[in-house]
Design a protein around this motif. Structure first.
Motif, short mmCIF file in Angstrom:
data_model
loop_
_atom_site.label_atom_id
_atom_site.label_comp_id
_atom_site.label_asym_id
_atom_site.label_seq_id
_atom_site.Cartn_x
_atom_site.Cartn_y
_atom_site.Cartn_z
N VAL A 68 -2.10 10.12 1.52
CA VAL A 68 -0.96 9.48 2.01
C VAL A 68 -0.50 8.27 1.75
CG1 VAL A 68 -1.19 7.55 3.88
CG2 VAL A 68 -1.80 9.90 4.55
N LEU A 69 0.61 7.76 1.71
CA LEU A 69 1.18 6.76 0.95
C LEU A 69 1.58 5.79 1.86
CD1 LEU A 69 2.78 4.88 -1.58
CD2 LEU A 69 4.27 6.73 -1.72
N LEU A 70 0.83 4.34 2.57
CA LEU A 70 1.44 3.54 2.98
C LEU A 70 1.31 2.39 2.00
CD1 LEU A 70 0.58 2.54 5.79
CD2 LEU A 70 -1.77 1.68 5.16
N THR A 71 2.74 2.70 2.68
CA THR A 71 3.79 1.22 2.13
C THR A 71 4.34 0.33 3.49
OG1 THR A 71 5.46 0.69 0.39
CG2 THR A 71 5.35 2.71 1.93
N GLY A 72 5.18 -0.62 3.09
CA GLY A 72 5.97 -1.64 3.75
C GLY A 72 6.88 -2.10 3.50
N ARG A 73 7.52 -3.36 4.02
CA ARG A 73 9.14 -3.95 3.32
C ARG A 73 9.20 -4.12 2.41
NH1 ARG A 73 12.27 -5.73 6.09
NH2 ARG A 73 13.16 -7.19 5.73
#
Length: 235
Positions: free
Chosen positions: A48-53
């Motif tokens: 998993v690669l979890l990211t945001g804005r």
């Protein structure tokens, strides 16, 4: 998938992106979609690669709901820490790519990943509960305890110290800080490399080394539940 969270699978890397168009508040809706995305990644057996804005990973819980209290706030808070525990126990590697601010529950969620990128710039990483007049949740303390250095753990949870991205590396929030333009490539490159790990060995080792914190999280979430029920008069 939805308007708040997107899911993109490339090879064995699942990129989960939070984007509410604002500060990526961890509302009940956002948490529900993150849970669904993580379940999908598990089904895909993906790293998993979890990211945001751009400019913000997450500014934490939805304050309107939190300040209103009651059942909705209770469910949101519980859901946030249950999600963090789920990330801590996820059987494949989890890389967090923080493109800006990480505040309160946003920082706690980021700290639950296995490897965390930040970016250089005028951004802050902070657990600001005490500064806002809130007692640090038991579950938040356990998440911080397992990743931050002892001195910075105390400065974070007791003094609400605000960290620059570079200082956040020393404290233990980030493993590496890169230029904003390099974040996506650097994080995806690492996530792709981590897919080469032996999956069974990684999952078994994670459960072994995190057994104590995962057990502590169960008790912490229960203790936080009891506190919030009293505060908000929930039976």
């Amino acid at each position: 998938m939805s308007s708040l969270v997107t899911y993109v699978l490339e090879g064995s890397v699942a990129t989960i992106t939070m984007d509410d168009g604002k500060k990526n508040a961890l509302s009940s809706a956002m948490l529900s979609e993150l849970n669904a995305a993580l379940d999908r990644a598990l089904s895909d057996r993906a790293t998993v690669l979890l990211t945001g804005r751009e400019g913000v990973f997450s500014a934490g819980f939805d304050l309107t709901t939190l300040m209103a209290g009651g059942v909705n706030a209770f469910n949101m808070v519980r859901g946030g820490f249950e999600l963090a525990a789920k990330v801590l126990a996820y059987p494949a590697p989890v890389v967090a790519a923080c493109g800006g601010h990480a505040i309160a529950m946003g920082a706690f969620l980021m700290l639950s990943a296995d490897y965390r990128f930040g970016v250089s710039g005028p951004f802050k990483v902070v657990a600001n509960e005490v500064a806002l007049g809130l007692t640090i949740p038991y579950a938040a303390a356990e998440i911080c305890r397992q990743r931050l250095t002892p001195a910075h753990f105390n400065r974070t949870v007791l003094l609400s110290e605000v960290y620059t991205p570079e200082a956040a590396v020393e404290a233990g929030f980030f493993d590496r800080v890169v230029a904003p333009a390099d974040l996506t490539d650097a994080a995806h490159k690492l996530a792709t490399e981590l897919t080469k790990l032996n999956a069974k060995a990684h999952a078994a080792s994670k459960l072994r080394v995190r057994a104590q914190v995962l057990e502590a999280m169960k008790h912490a979430i229960a203790a936080d539940d009891a506190d919030l029920r009293k505060v908000w008069g929930i039976v």
